[in-house]
Design a protein around this motif. Structure first.
Motif, short mmCIF file in Angstrom:
data_model
loop_
_atom_site.label_atom_id
_atom_site.label_comp_id
_atom_site.label_asym_id
_atom_site.label_seq_id
_atom_site.Cartn_x
_atom_site.Cartn_y
_atom_site.Cartn_z
N GLU A 518 0.83 -1.21 0.00
CA GLU A 518 0.00 0.00 0.00
C GLU A 518 0.87 1.26 0.00
N THR A 519 2.06 1.20 0.70
CA THR A 519 2.98 2.35 0.68
C THR A 519 3.50 2.59 -0.74
N GLU A 522 0.88 4.22 -2.76
CA GLU A 522 0.78 5.66 -2.47
C GLU A 522 1.89 6.44 -3.19
N ASP A 525 1.03 6.70 -6.85
CA ASP A 525 0.01 7.75 -7.06
C ASP A 525 0.64 9.14 -6.98
N GLU A 526 1.56 9.31 -6.01
CA GLU A 526 2.21 10.62 -5.87
C GLU A 526 3.04 10.95 -7.09
#
Length: 913
Positions: A518-519, A522, A525-526
């Motif tokens: 999940e990290t 993220e 996505d960033e």
């Protein structure tokens, strides 16, 4: 009968589900709380509606949805059927929005009609279906725990013996009803006999003869009096005629006297009116001459004034005599035409004045607008110069921001250098690891259930050992046998604890891996967002650099336009001054025209006054002529009135000579005597007629009583025959009631014997303990278990697992009895077992598998088993797995080959990466 397919939409925990059900054994498998039972409850609801639910109707609709739909396809007796039910939430409650059953004969609609059709088709209502074919979760002991009366009714209804009891009750009701009617008819018969005796004692025929004799005498007297009264009436009418004739002459004389007086008064009034009219003619003639003189004066004044002003257009004939009306009208028309011409010239000057004034105002307003617009252009140019400087600073800042974003992109790319996926694969990695976490958690939940069950078995066994009882059968024995079985259970608990600990470690490891994935997602996505921001910044920089040159050119245009607008404003002010001068000139011309118009109006007024005076004189002369004609008319009318007056005086004299006072007095005496006699006779006749009516009524009543006596004698015979028939009918109903009771007892005994045999066969199949010899079932369906030493036991004395097997055996035996007894004329519904292993240990579960296999071998076309127990998977032809998404809390179904299912379970236990 068998289920073919079930489709759900927003039913309880199912958002949508579509499951095909084949013949044979289908096991619906899944962990506790996954929604297994709801799947088969939907089938039950499709057949019978809300009566199949243990909850309220609105609870079948999935939370957050507005409606739920259930569709079931099933085969029965060689025909196919399809039922659809839709429940909709309205106003805080649930209603049946649709209920349709498609049958070979056509569609059936409506909740009640569909339920009635299904009940008739399966020969089972909701309770019968549950008691026979559908062993619901937690109700495996329902038949044994029921009181004897309830259990007897339940089994009798299943075996169709309840119908015989219903027939017996109907026969009993009929017998009671016949007795009630018979007793009522007997009471009526006694009452009729009493009435007959009473009437026979009154000698009705002799009384009738006496009444008829009295009636004859009264009728004769009435006839004599009516003849005498008729003669008196003739005398009275003749006297009245004489009196009325003389009264008519007297009234005519009085009317003639009134007419004579009225005519004399009208003649005098007419003469008076003629004299007044003559006086009025003289007055009106004088007034007419005065008006003509006034007309001549007004016309002469208008002409003199025009001549003084040297106006030759006024021409009126005012020579001695009356002014000429035609010349007056022509002069008035000429003046009106000249006034209209002046009005037109005034209007032209007004329009000219308004137009020049409007031009002046418009020019001044436009000059002001142009001045304001020029000032605004100058201010806008100043603002743009300030903004241009700020824009140059912003461009420099934007170039620095793009450099920062490039550095951030490089940093985020470096994160994925050693990662197990690139940025585009981060979401897929999260999904895979989330599924592995869910599988591991499901394994933990399953192991927790198995461990709880194993611990309960060990606790129960240790308690029985402490009491000196067998841990398997619960009977008191010596030396506590079967201890090794308890040790096996303890080892099973230890193994399950180890497996559970390992499974929990697996969950923790997979949760850590999920957090890492999940990290990465993220960061991916960033990275995508930063790239998008850099592209947007570059586009914005290009736009702003292009705008700097455009702004400089626009400032020059604004200052040039401001100068042009100032020149236009000055030209508009000069045009406004010229328009004001022209408006003042038009205003002076309007004043001169208004004076000319006033003079013309004054002359027209004098001529109109002359014309009005001539009209008034003519009207007065017309009135004089009318009054003269009226005097002549009144003279003619008076001549006619005098002729009529002479005729009426002659007629009055003639009537007064014919009037005879003595004859009138004689007629009045005759009238008085005749009226007195008629009054006396009418009183006597009224009494006699009343007496005659009373006698006729008494005769009619006596005749009615005689007729009623005959009717009572006839009714007595009919009632006696009816009572005799009811006696016979009562005996037949009593015999019919006894026959249904005997037939039910006989059929129940036959079914009890067969059910007892099937129950022993089934129980022997699933129970291997040699502690019991057989089971007996009495006529009231009381069950008794006998040990090997013939010692009887109540079913409640068995252990929990034994009671469960005992009840399952009883339900299956009842199912077999119904199937064999019906012989295919009404195929049985699927055998449904919902969580039958709740009270069973692993050994008893294996026997339950044998029971399922035996029912299939006996010809049960479709068996549906709901269970979370892994041991039942081996007995399945088809395996349906039910899983619940912990995030959405929604269940889904998946059909799995039964052979492949075992391999799948082992994979779950081992775990994966």
């Amino acid at each position: 009968m068998r289920f073919r397919r079930v489709v759900l939409e927003n039913f309880k925990c199912y958002a949508d589900a579509d499951l095909t059900l084949d013949p044979g054994v289908t096991v619906v498998h899944g962990v506790n709380g996954s929604g297994k039972s709801s799947l088969l409850e939907a089938c039950f609801f499709a057949l019978y509606g809300h009566r199949a639910l243990d909850a309220n109707l609105d609870e079948v609709v999935t939370t957050g949805a507005d409606e739920a739909t259930v569709e079931l396809w099933f085969a029965h007796g060689g025909a196919d059927y399809h039922v659809e039910r839709r429940v909709k939430l309205r106003g805080g409650g649930a209603t049946n929005d649709k209920c349709v059953l498609e049958t070979p004969e056509g569609p059936i609609e409506g909740v009640k009609d569909v339920r009635a059709y299904v009940t008739d088709l399966l020969r089972m209502d909701t309770d019968a279906f549950v008691n026979c074919a559908y062993v619901r979760q937690g109700e495996v002991n329902k038949l044994i725990n029921a009181d004897p009366s309830t259990r007897q009714d339940m089994i009798d209804d299943l075996l169709q013996l309840g119908t015989l009891e219903e027939y017996r009750e109907r026969a009993s009701d009929a017998r009671v009803g016949v007795k009630r009617v018979r007793d009522g008819r007997r009471e009526v018969l006694r009452d009729v006999e009493s009435q007959i005796e009473e009437k026979e004692d009154r000698d009705l025929h002799e009384r009738l003869n006496g009444l008829k004799g009295d009636l004859s005498e009264v009728s004769a007297e009435i006839d004599d009096l009516e003849a005498q009264r008729e003669t008196a009436v003739e005398t009275r009418d003749q006297a009245r005629e004489i009196i009325e004739n003389h009264e008519a002459r007297r009234e005519e004389i009085a009317e003639l006297a009134d007419d004579i007086e009225e005519l004399e008064s009208e003649i005098a009034s007419a003469e008076q009116e003629r004299e007044e009219a003559a006086e009025r003619v003289s007055e009106l003639t004088t007034a007419a001459e005065e008006h003509r003189e006034a007309a001549r004066d007004a016309a002469r004044t208008a002409v003199d004034t025009a001549q003084e002003d040297d106006d030759p257009d006024i021409r009126v004939d005012v020579t001695p005599g009356n002014p000429d009306p035609a010349s007056l009208d022509a002069a008035v028309a000429e003046l009106e035409a000249r006034i209209e011409d002046v009005d037109d010239r005034i209007q032209e000057r007004l329009l000219e004045k308004q137009e020049h004034a409007s031009d002046a105002e418009t020019a001044r307003e436009r000059a002001g607008e142009l001045t304001t617009e020029a000032e605004a252009k100058r201010e806008q140019a100043d603002e743009l110069e300030s903004e241009l400087e700020a824009a140059r600073e912003t461009v420099a800042e934007q170039r620095e921001r793009i450099d920062d974003l490039d550095e951030r992109i490089d940093d985020l790319r470096a994160v994925f250098d050693d990662a197990p996926c690139d940025p585009d694969g981060a979401d897929a990695l999260v999904e895979r690891r989330r599924e592995r976490v869910a599988e591991a958690r499901e394994r933990v939940t399953s192991l927790e259930g198995d461990l709880q069950h194993a611990r309960e078995r060990v606790a129960e066994a240790e308690e029985l050992l402490a009491e000196g009882k067998c841990p398997e059968c619960g009977q008191a024995v010596e030396d506590s046998p079967h201890v090794e079985r308890v040790d096996e259970d303890r080892e099973r608990v230890a193994d399950l604890e180890d497996e559970l600990a390992a499974a929990r470690e697996t969950v923790a490891e997979r949760e850590d891996a999920l957090d890492a994935a999940e990290t990465l997602a993220e960061r991916a996505d960033e990275l995508e967002q930063v790239r998008s921001d850099r592209e947007s910044a570059r586009e914005l920089l290009t736009e702003r650099e292009q705008g700097l040159d455009d702004d400089e050119e626009r400032i020059d245009d604004l200052r040039e336009r401001a100068a042009e607008l100032a020149d236009e404003a000055e030209a508009k002010r000069e045009a406004a001054a010229t328009a004001d001068e022209r408006a003042e000139a038009a205003k002076a011309a309007i004043g001169e025209l208004n004076g000319e118009k006033a003079t013309l109006k004054q002359r027209r007024t004098r001529l109109e006054e002359a014309a009005d005076a001539l009209d008034e004189a003519a009207d007065l002369e017309n009135e004089v002529e009318r009054l003269r004609e009226r005097r002549e008319s009144l003279a003619s009318e008076n001549d006619l009135r005098r002729d009529s007056l002479a005729e009426k005086r002659d007629r009055k004299t003639e009537l007064e000579a014919e009037f005879d006072e003595e004859r009138v007095e004689h007629a009045e005496d005759e009238l008085e005597r005749a009226e007195q006699y008629i009054e006396q006779v009418d009183g006597r006749l009224a009494d006699l007629r009343e007496r005659r009516d009373d006698l006729q009524g008494a005769i009619g009543a006596t005749e009615n009583e005689i007729e009623a006596l005959e009717e009572l004698r006839e009714r007595r015979g009919d009632l006696a025959a009816t009572v005799e028939n009811l006696d016979s009918l009562y005996e037949e109903a009593e015999q019919l009631e006894s026959m249904y009771a005997d037939l039910r007892a006989e059929l129940r005994q036959q079914n009890v014997e067969k059910l007892e045999r099937l129950l022993n066969e089934t129980f022997d199949l699933v129970y291997t303990n040699d502690a019991y010899s057989h089971i007996e079932l009495d006529g009231s369906y009381e069950l008794t278990v006998f040990q090997k030493d013939d010692e009887p036991l109540e079913p409640e004395q068995l252990s929990g697992g034994e009671r469960a097997l005992f009840n399952l055996s009883l339900r299956c035996a009842i199912y077999r009895l119904l199937a064999e007894g019906i012989e295919g004329t009404a195929p049985m519904p699927p055998l449904i077992l919902d969580e039958p292993t709740v009270f069973l240990d692993s050994g008893h579960v294996s026997k339950l598998v044998d029971l399922v296999e035996s029912m299939r071998e006996l010809g049960v076309e479709q068996i549906l088993v709901v269970s979370h127990d892994e041991e039942l998977v081996g007995a399945a032809d088809d395996l349906v797995r039910v899983e619940k998404d912990p995030t959405s809390n929604r269940s889904r179904v998946e059909r799995t080959n039964a052979v492949e299912a075992g391999a799948l379970e082992s994979q779950v236990a081992e775990g994966d990466d």
